[in-house]
Every structure is written in C-alpha cells, then in structure tokens.
Design a protein around this motif. Structure first.
Motif, mmCIF file in Angstrom:
data_model
loop_
_atom_site.group_PDB
_atom_site.id
_atom_site.type_symbol
_atom_site.label_atom_id
_atom_site.label_comp_id
_atom_site.label_asym_id
_atom_site.label_seq_id
_atom_site.Cartn_x
_atom_site.Cartn_y
_atom_site.Cartn_z
ATOM 1 N N GLY A 100 27.236 38.914 -9.341
ATOM 2 C CA GLY A 100 26.520 39.778 -8.232
ATOM 3 C C GLY A 100 25.888 39.129 -7.246
ATOM 4 O O GLY A 100 25.416 38.005 -7.345
ATOM 5 N N ARG A 101 25.638 40.025 -6.132
ATOM 6 C CA ARG A 101 25.025 39.370 -4.991
ATOM 7 C C ARG A 101 23.469 39.131 -4.757
ATOM 8 O O ARG A 101 22.936 38.205 -4.274
ATOM 9 N N LYS A 102 23.034 40.033 -5.566
ATOM 10 C CA LYS A 102 21.416 40.026 -5.884
ATOM 11 C C LYS A 102 21.044 38.739 -6.560
ATOM 12 O O LYS A 102 19.994 38.138 -5.944
ATOM 13 N N LEU A 103 21.596 38.192 -7.590
ATOM 14 C CA LEU A 103 21.520 37.039 -8.074
ATOM 15 C C LEU A 103 21.570 35.827 -7.150
ATOM 16 O O LEU A 103 20.801 34.712 -7.142
ATOM 17 N N MET A 104 22.701 35.795 -6.075
ATOM 18 C CA MET A 104 22.802 34.852 -5.071
ATOM 19 C C MET A 104 21.500 34.965 -3.997
ATOM 20 O O MET A 104 21.090 33.794 -3.668
ATOM 21 N N LEU A 105 20.980 36.156 -3.979
ATOM 22 C CA LEU A 105 19.865 36.255 -2.942
ATOM 23 C C LEU A 105 18.697 35.608 -3.686
ATOM 24 O O LEU A 105 18.008 34.770 -2.977
ATOM 25 N N LEU A 106 18.433 35.969 -4.997
ATOM 26 C CA LEU A 106 17.352 35.118 -5.769
ATOM 27 C C LEU A 106 17.352 33.716 -5.640
ATOM 28 O O LEU A 106 16.376 33.065 -5.549
ATOM 29 N N ARG A 107 18.638 33.276 -5.917
ATOM 30 C CA ARG A 107 18.864 31.628 -6.158
ATOM 31 C C ARG A 107 18.308 31.017 -4.673
ATOM 32 O O ARG A 107 17.808 30.169 -4.698
ATOM 33 N N ALA A 108 18.975 31.842 -3.694
ATOM 34 C CA ALA A 108 18.973 31.069 -2.418
ATOM 35 C C ALA A 108 17.406 30.993 -2.079
ATOM 36 O O ALA A 108 16.818 30.083 -1.554
ATOM 37 N N SER A 109 16.700 32.203 -2.084
ATOM 38 C CA SER A 109 15.416 32.437 -1.532
ATOM 39 C C SER A 109 14.454 31.543 -2.422
ATOM 40 O O SER A 109 13.211 30.802 -1.975
#
Length: 399
Positions: free
Chosen positions: A74-83
C-alpha cells in the motif's frame, strides 16, 4: 465528505510540508558544508556537489524497489516511511560534526525519499478517473507552494537562528506530514501478493502502450532537467547581462521563484482542462511553449526580460508533471501502478542529477546562452517522441 476528497486535502498538506522542508535546506547546503570545516573554494564546490547529488542518486536506485513494496503493502505505508524517515535523517543532519557525516546522512536520505510521488500515486488510484487530471494538478500546488515559501523561511531562520536550527525545524515539519498521513489518509487498495507480482519485462508486457510509458519516463526526466540545467548558471548569467546590478542574490532568487507562482495558478485549471479535452493535448502544448520560451531566453538582454519569460514558463510547468502522472495512471493498471511511479521517480531524480551537469558543462564550453538553446533542443526531441507515441495510440484506437 467522500473519502477521496479527504485524502486530497490531507495529502495536499503533506506535500506542502514536504516541499517546504526540502526547499528550506537545499539553498543553504554549501554554507553548512563550509561551517563543517571545508574552506578552500575547490573543495567547497566539490563537497557541495557531492552532498547535493548523493540524495538524488540513491533515490534513483531505490525508487523501483519502493514502488514494488507500494504495490504489495500500500502507498500509505510508503508515505509513512518517507515522512518519518526524512524527519529522523534530517534531524541527524543538524547534529553533523563533519562533512563526511553530512554526506552519509544525505545519501541515507535517498532511501527515505518519495513522499510526493507516492502521494501522487495514492491520489491517482483513489479518485474517479475522469477527475484525475484536476486532482493531480491541485495536488501539485501543495508542493509548489512549499517550494516557494521554503527558501524565504529557511533564509530567515538561517540568518537569525543559525543553520542547524533550519534542519531541526525541517525535521519537525516532516513529523507533521507523518501525523497527517497516519491519522487522516484512508487508502482503498488492491492487494497484490508477492508471488503474483509481475517482475521486470512482464510489467511492461502487461501495459497496452509500453513505448509510450517509457517516453513519459523520459519526459519526467526532461522536466527536471529543464528546471535544474539553468540553476548553476542563473546568477552568473544575470550578472553577465547586467554587470553593474545591485542585490544580485535577491534578484536571482526572485527570478528563480517566479515560475512557481504562475505554476501555482495554472496547475489545477490546466488539469481540469485536460480532463475535458485530453491530457495528451495539454502535455504537447505545454512542451511546445517550453521550447519557444527557452529559445527566447537565449536572446534576453535584461533581468526583467528573463523574469517575464520565466513567469510565462511557469504556466507550462504547471501542466507538465500532473499531465505525465495522469497519463501514467490512464495507461497502466492498479496492479503495477506503484512500480510504474517508482520507475518514473527514478527518471525524475536522474533529471535532477543530469541537469546541473549539462548546464555547467555547456556554459563552460559554449557560453551561458547556449544552455537555453541546448535545453530547448532536448525538449524538442522529447516532444517529437511524445507526438509520435500519441499518434500511434490514435491510429490503434481508430483501427
């Protein structure tokens, strides 16, 4: 309010804080390198270039991997990882005691990057397809707004509070992006198991128009290249055409920023227009406008003329990246969208690396004005590639 509308608002603020955070730091990296003990002009130039490029090089390598994870998890997980990752790494940069530590942390930041491309991919996968152009155009204004405000806020803090404080405040902004993503963004996603995930050539074999997708990747690289090819020579070029000018740094900064203002005005409107008349037409028109404006920039004789042309260029720039991302969504499936956007992000970072190298090399060998001409020629080649790709799609559809 519908979930996809809440997502757009939430991700807009996440992109705004990310753009703000990144642009607060980059203009002052050479000063920080000098503060860490690099004194000679030659060494300062080399280390500033290495520290700047390290993030983009690592990001270009890592982006396809993160795209693959995004398709599965999922892309939400990638947003959390990045931020969260950027918040931690940027805070650590504020405590660096030598340039080697800073270089390592900047390279490590390349592994944590990707908030904005993943935000674009998430929104593109959630909104109704007929509104994707408007949605991505609106979302791009978040990043642009942050990029415009960031240098002003960063400069104020650097002058009054010190360079290290800029890193700590920037890390705090990324933490805000993390919290917004964690609590407000809801993702409806298609789960793709690792064993079912397409790999390598199979990804492109699954696409209806793989050659067009590759051309759009090159367009993304060209967009970043056009932005960054001028950066190394802008101040020097302004000084060359107006040798007696005062406040050269302020004027250069203003001329560098003006495309962002017009892009902010144009992006959502051109995205909505693309939804009505076709995103491919908007993209080709914007590319042709870029070619004309870069050609005229090679002929300017005053900073005011250059500022006017760059302001007009912002209207075209406001259409480019959202149009590319809209077309990537339209010509790929949810099963591979994450990796397609990951590859696209790699090309974006390659443009960030190649642009300054081309700009500085051309100006050294041929002169400042030739940078604009060479950039226009590169955009022309890519425009012809796009036109050919779109024509083949129309012919295929009609037959």
């Amino acid at each position: 309010m519908e979930a996809w509308k809440v997502n757009i608002i939430s991700v807009w603020f996440g992109c705004f804080f990310t753009g703000l955070a990144m642009s607060q730091i980059l203009p002052f990296l050479p000063l920080y390198v000098e503060q860490l003990g690099v004194r000679s002009h030659e060494a300062l130039s080399v280390w500033s270039g290495l520290v700047f490029s390290a993030t983009f090089l690592v990001s270009a390598i890592a982006s396809p991997f993160w795209g693959s994870v995004a398709d599965r998890k999922g892309r939400k997980l990638m947003l959390l990882r990045a931020s969260l990752g950027m918040a931690v790494v940027i805070a650590l940069q504020g405590f660096a005691s030598n340039v080697y530590q800073l270089f390592f942390l900047r390279a490590l930041m390349g592994l944590t990057s990707g908030y904005i491309p993943n935000a674009m991919a998430l929104v593109a996968s959630q909104v109704p397809r007929e509104k994707s152009g408007w949605a991505l155009g609106t979302l791009s204004t978040g990043q642009v707004s942050g990029v415009i405000i960031g240098p002003l806020l960063g400069g104020f803090m650097a002058d009054h509070l010190g360079l290290r404080v800029v890193f700590l405040v920037t890390a705090s902004l990324m933490l805000v992006s993390f919290l917004i993503t964690l609590f407000l963004i809801k993702e409806r996603r298609l789960v793709v198991r690792k064993v079912d995930q397409l790999k390598g050539r199979a990804i492109f074999a699954s696409l209806p128009y793989p050659r067009l997708i590759l051309t759009l990747f090159i367009t993304t690289m060209m967009i970043q290249l056009t932005n960054s090819s001028i950066s190394p020579i802008l101040t020097l070029f302004i000084k060359d055409i107006s040798p007696g000018i005062n406040d050269i740094a302020f004027i250069s900064g203003a001329i560098a920023a003006v495309p962002g203002i017009s892009a902010l005005l144009a992006a959502p409107r051109l995205g909505r227009l693309g939804d009505r008349i076709g995103t491919s037409r908007i993209l080709l028109a914007a590319m042709m406008v870029m070619i004309v404006l870069f050609s005229f920039m090679a002929l300017v004789n005053t900073p005011l003329q250059l500022a006017v042309l760059r302001f007009l260029m912002g209207f075209a720039e406001g259409a480019l990246m959202p149009a590319v991302q809209t077309l990537l969504v339209k010509h790929s499936s949810d099963r591979v969208t994450g990796r397609i956007f990951g590859y696209n992000q790699s090309f974006m970072y390659l443009g960030n690396v190649a642009g300054p190298l081309i700009g500085s090399s051309v100006s050294a060998v041929m002169g400042f004005r030739w940078v604009f001409i060479v950039t226009a020629l590169l955009v022309l080649v890519n425009t012809l590639q796009l036109w050919s790709g779109f024509r083949k799609i129309r012919q295929s559809a009609s037959s």
